[in-house]
Design a protein around this motif. Structure first.
Motif, PDB file in Angstrom:
ATOM      1  N   MET A  99       2.811  25.858  12.491  1.00  0.00           N
ATOM      2  CA  MET A  99       3.122  25.601  11.090  1.00  0.00           C
ATOM      3  C   MET A  99       3.809  24.251  10.921  1.00  0.00           C
ATOM      4  O   MET A  99       3.491  23.470  10.042  1.00  0.00           O
ATOM      5  CB  MET A  99       4.004  26.725  10.543  1.00  0.00           C
ATOM      6  N   LYS A 100       4.798  23.966  11.806  1.00  0.00           N
ATOM      7  CA  LYS A 100       5.510  22.701  11.698  1.00  0.00           C
ATOM      8  C   LYS A 100       4.585  21.513  11.895  1.00  0.00           C
ATOM      9  O   LYS A 100       4.700  20.504  11.200  1.00  0.00           O
ATOM     10  CB  LYS A 100       6.644  22.666  12.729  1.00  0.00           C
ATOM     11  N   SER A 101       3.651  21.614  12.862  1.00  0.00           N
ATOM     12  CA  SER A 101       2.727  20.504  13.114  1.00  0.00           C
ATOM     13  C   SER A 101       1.799  20.272  11.935  1.00  0.00           C
ATOM     14  O   SER A 101       1.400  19.141  11.658  1.00  0.00           O
ATOM     15  CB  SER A 101       1.918  20.768  14.388  1.00  0.00           C
ATOM     16  N   GLU A 102       1.443  21.339  11.203  1.00  0.00           N
ATOM     17  CA  GLU A 102       0.593  21.185  10.023  1.00  0.00           C
ATOM     18  C   GLU A 102       1.344  20.434   8.927  1.00  0.00           C
ATOM     19  O   GLU A 102       0.775  19.565   8.248  1.00  0.00           O
ATOM     20  CB  GLU A 102       0.140  22.554   9.524  1.00  0.00           C
ATOM     21  N   TYR A 103       2.611  20.742   8.755  1.00  0.00           N
ATOM     22  CA  TYR A 103       3.418  20.000   7.782  1.00  0.00           C
ATOM     23  C   TYR A 103       3.525  18.533   8.202  1.00  0.00           C
ATOM     24  O   TYR A 103       3.445  17.630   7.370  1.00  0.00           O
ATOM     25  CB  TYR A 103       4.818  20.622   7.666  1.00  0.00           C
ATOM     26  N   ALA A 104       3.730  18.289   9.495  1.00  0.00           N
ATOM     27  CA  ALA A 104       3.830  16.916   9.991  1.00  0.00           C
ATOM     28  C   ALA A 104       2.538  16.156   9.725  1.00  0.00           C
ATOM     29  O   ALA A 104       2.562  14.986   9.328  1.00  0.00           O
ATOM     30  CB  ALA A 104       4.148  16.918  11.485  1.00  0.00           C
ATOM     31  N   ARG A 105       1.388  16.818   9.938  1.00  0.00           N
ATOM     32  CA  ARG A 105       0.099  16.162   9.695  1.00  0.00           C
ATOM     33  C   ARG A 105      -0.034  15.752   8.232  1.00  0.00           C
ATOM     34  O   ARG A 105      -0.442  14.638   7.919  1.00  0.00           O
ATOM     35  CB  ARG A 105      -1.042  17.107  10.078  1.00  0.00           C
ATOM     36  N   ARG A 106       0.326  16.645   7.320  1.00  0.00           N
ATOM     37  CA  ARG A 106       0.194  16.343   5.900  1.00  0.00           C
ATOM     38  C   ARG A 106       1.163  15.244   5.473  1.00  0.00           C
ATOM     39  O   ARG A 106       0.804  14.363   4.685  1.00  0.00           O
ATOM     40  CB  ARG A 106       0.451  17.606   5.080  1.00  0.00           C
ATOM     41  N   LEU A 107       2.385  15.300   5.997  1.00  0.00           N
ATOM     42  CA  LEU A 107       3.355  14.269   5.632  1.00  0.00           C
ATOM     43  C   LEU A 107       2.984  12.918   6.237  1.00  0.00           C
ATOM     44  O   LEU A 107       3.186  11.874   5.603  1.00  0.00           O
ATOM     45  CB  LEU A 107       4.759  14.686   6.066  1.00  0.00           C
ATOM     46  N   ASN A 108       2.442  12.899   7.450  1.00  0.00           N
ATOM     47  CA  ASN A 108       1.944  11.646   8.019  1.00  0.00           C
ATOM     48  C   ASN A 108       0.925  11.007   7.084  1.00  0.00           C
ATOM     49  O   ASN A 108       0.929   9.788   6.860  1.00  0.00           O
ATOM     50  CB  ASN A 108       1.290  11.893   9.377  1.00  0.00           C
ATOM     51  N   LYS A 109       0.061  11.829   6.545  1.00  0.00           N
ATOM     52  CA  LYS A 109      -0.991  11.321   5.669  1.00  0.00           C
ATOM     53  C   LYS A 109      -0.412  10.677   4.419  1.00  0.00           C
ATOM     54  O   LYS A 109      -0.830   9.589   4.002  1.00  0.00           O
ATOM     55  CB  LYS A 109      -1.941  12.462   5.289  1.00  0.00           C
ATOM     56  N   VAL A 110       0.565  11.337   3.797  1.00  0.00           N
ATOM     57  CA  VAL A 110       1.135  10.781   2.574  1.00  0.00           C
ATOM     58  C   VAL A 110       2.030   9.572   2.878  1.00  0.00           C
ATOM     59  O   VAL A 110       2.079   8.613   2.091  1.00  0.00           O
ATOM     60  CB  VAL A 110       1.897  11.862   1.776  1.00  0.00           C
ATOM     61  N   LEU A 111       2.713   9.561   4.010  1.00  0.00           N
ATOM     62  CA  LEU A 111       3.525   8.397   4.383  1.00  0.00           C
ATOM     63  C   LEU A 111       2.649   7.175   4.620  1.00  0.00           C
ATOM     64  O   LEU A 111       3.002   6.054   4.220  1.00  0.00           O
ATOM     65  CB  LEU A 111       4.351   8.708   5.631  1.00  0.00           C
ATOM     66  N   ASP A 112       1.503   7.370   5.269  1.00  0.00           N
ATOM     67  CA  ASP A 112       0.564   6.261   5.453  1.00  0.00           C
ATOM     68  C   ASP A 112       0.028   5.778   4.106  1.00  0.00           C
ATOM     69  O   ASP A 112      -0.144   4.572   3.887  1.00  0.00           O
ATOM     70  CB  ASP A 112      -0.604   6.691   6.352  1.00  0.00           C
ATOM     71  N   TYR A 113      -0.231   6.706   3.203  1.00  0.00           N
ATOM     72  CA  TYR A 113      -0.729   6.342   1.875  1.00  0.00           C
ATOM     73  C   TYR A 113       0.315   5.502   1.130  1.00  0.00           C
ATOM     74  O   TYR A 113      -0.017   4.482   0.510  1.00  0.00           O
ATOM     75  CB  TYR A 113      -1.069   7.593   1.072  1.00  0.00           C
ATOM     76  N   ILE A 114       1.573   5.902   1.194  1.00  0.00           N
ATOM     77  CA  ILE A 114       2.637   5.146   0.533  1.00  0.00           C
ATOM     78  C   ILE A 114       2.719   3.738   1.109  1.00  0.00           C
ATOM     79  O   ILE A 114       2.829   2.752   0.374  1.00  0.00           O
ATOM     80  CB  ILE A 114       3.986   5.875   0.677  1.00  0.00           C
ATOM     81  N   ASP A 115       2.658   3.613   2.419  1.00  0.00           N
ATOM     82  CA  ASP A 115       2.745   2.296   3.060  1.00  0.00           C
ATOM     83  C   ASP A 115       1.642   1.353   2.584  1.00  0.00           C
ATOM     84  O   ASP A 115       1.880   0.166   2.357  1.00  0.00           O
ATOM     85  CB  ASP A 115       2.655   2.439   4.579  1.00  0.00           C
ATOM     86  N   THR A 116       0.426   1.867   2.453  1.00  0.00           N
ATOM     87  CA  THR A 116      -0.709   1.005   2.118  1.00  0.00           C
ATOM     88  C   THR A 116      -0.889   0.809   0.610  1.00  0.00           C
ATOM     89  O   THR A 116      -1.701  -0.010   0.203  1.00  0.00           O
ATOM     90  CB  THR A 116      -2.015   1.571   2.719  1.00  0.00           C
ATOM     91  N   HIS A 117      -0.128   1.538  -0.207  1.00  0.00           N
ATOM     92  CA  HIS A 117      -0.232   1.403  -1.664  1.00  0.00           C
ATOM     93  C   HIS A 117       1.136   1.155  -2.290  1.00  0.00           C
ATOM     94  O   HIS A 117       1.355   1.461  -3.461  1.00  0.00           O
ATOM     95  CB  HIS A 117      -0.855   2.670  -2.280  1.00  0.00           C
ATOM     96  N   LEU A 118       2.044   0.551  -1.533  1.00  0.00           N
ATOM     97  CA  LEU A 118       3.433   0.454  -1.964  1.00  0.00           C
ATOM     98  C   LEU A 118       3.595  -0.341  -3.255  1.00  0.00           C
ATOM     99  O   LEU A 118       4.486  -0.055  -4.062  1.00  0.00           O
ATOM    100  CB  LEU A 118       4.279  -0.165  -0.847  1.00  0.00           C
TER     101      LEU A 118
END
Length: 321
Positions: free
Chosen positions: A1-20
């Motif tokens: 469960m924790k790794s699934e949350y990490a995967r989803r948050l990684n995705k949104v953190l990368d999105y924020i970085d590239t669309h800051l």
């Protein structure tokens, strides 16, 4: 469960970085992470230790602060708008609230005062001006070879001799594990992060010794960001169609022109190597920093070197001055 949350948050953190610099509304970010927008704020804060809006605002201001000090060709208004602020007045107020000074004062040298009074990783090292005074840069160029520099940094404690070249780098697709917090001089931390990444990559036949590049991306400037909020991504190069899973994220380093400084150093010399490049070589080079990630590529296994030395290539995105 924790790794699934990490995967989803990684995705949104990368999105924020590239669309800051763009409008980052709650609905878009919640969709990117596949969370309900009604609960996304709480999930983000719980995992990141910082509310979503504060996180985005901080990254925008820290990126703007880097540009103000490294890109004199850009006006403060241009930097504020590029960072995602609606006007120069809004940007100036937010900047003063974050750094306790105006953007123009920061450009005039206020970054030095800020670094002295804040808990920054850069305080582990000598003032940047000392690296400039201690570094000697010699350039060579002919019609047959690319321009290159031989650089020597000499202090009472140590000498660093290294070469620098500027070259075009292709886009790299990376699988990564992310870390937030202090990292300087912590060999055990980097070993642990790479071990977790390779434990995932090896069964998928994604790690090929001699071919796969091992890389660390530094997302924040240690001269600006507090130690506990510094972000790094420990990475390996992978094929573009690789599927990430669990805590492993996937990102790219864009193609572009990079200054590459190649060092043979001890683990405790990494900070001096970076600072010599930025404060010693860069002002003499005819280049300035471009917007984009800085990163290290590791070229040997220190445990196999007779003196335990690290062979590392530091990459800095650059454009002409």
């Amino acid at each position: 469960m924790k790794s699934e949350y990490a995967r989803r948050l990684n995705k949104v953190l990368d999105y924020i970085d590239t669309h800051l610099g763009e409008d980052l509304d709650l609905g878009t970010l919640a969709d990117e992470a596949a969370f309900s927008k009604y609960h996304f704020h709480r999930v983000f804060s719980a995992f990141m230790g910082e509310p979503l809006g504060s996180y985005i605002q901080r990254l925008r201001l820290e990126r703007a602060a880097c540009l103000i000090s490294s890109r004199p060709d850009l006006t403060i208004t241009e930097i504020g708008l590029e960072a995602g602020f609606s006007s120069s007045a809004v940007f100036s107020r937010a900047f003063r609230d974050r750094f306790d000074m105006s953007p123009s004062a920061w450009r005039a040298g206020g970054i030095t005062d800020y670094s002295k009074k804040c808990k920054l990783q850069s305080n582990r090292y000598h003032p940047m001006s000392s690296y400039s005074k201690a570094t000697r840069v010699e350039s060579s160029y002919s019609v047959y070879t690319q321009q290159k520099w031989r650089v020597s940094m000499k202090t009472e404690a140590k000498t660093l001799d290294y070469d620098v070249r500027v070259e075009e780098q292709p886009e790299k697709t990376l699988a990564y594990v992310r870390h937030t917090g202090p990292y300087a001089g912590n060999e055990e931390l980097f070993h642990s992060l790479f071990s977790r990444l390779l434990k995932w990559a090896a069964p998928r036949q994604l790690f090929k010794p001699g071919t796969t590049e091992m890389i660390t991306i530094y997302h924040d400037s240690p001269e600006i960001t507090e130690e506990e909020k510094l972000r790094i991504s420990v990475c390996i190069t992978v094929p573009a169609d690789t599927e990430a899973s669990g805590e492993i994220g996937k990102t790219t380093i864009p193609a572009g022109r990079y200054a590459v400084g190649e060092f043979l150093i001890s683990a405790e010399d990494y900070g001096d190597a970076w600072n010599s490049l930025f404060a010693g070589w860069l002002p003499e080079s005819g280049y300035q920093c471009a917007d984009g990630p800085c990163y290290e590529v590791y070229l040997n296994d220190p445990e196999e070197h007779p003196e335990g030395k690290h062979h590392v290539a530091i990459h800095i995105p650059v454009i002409p001055l």
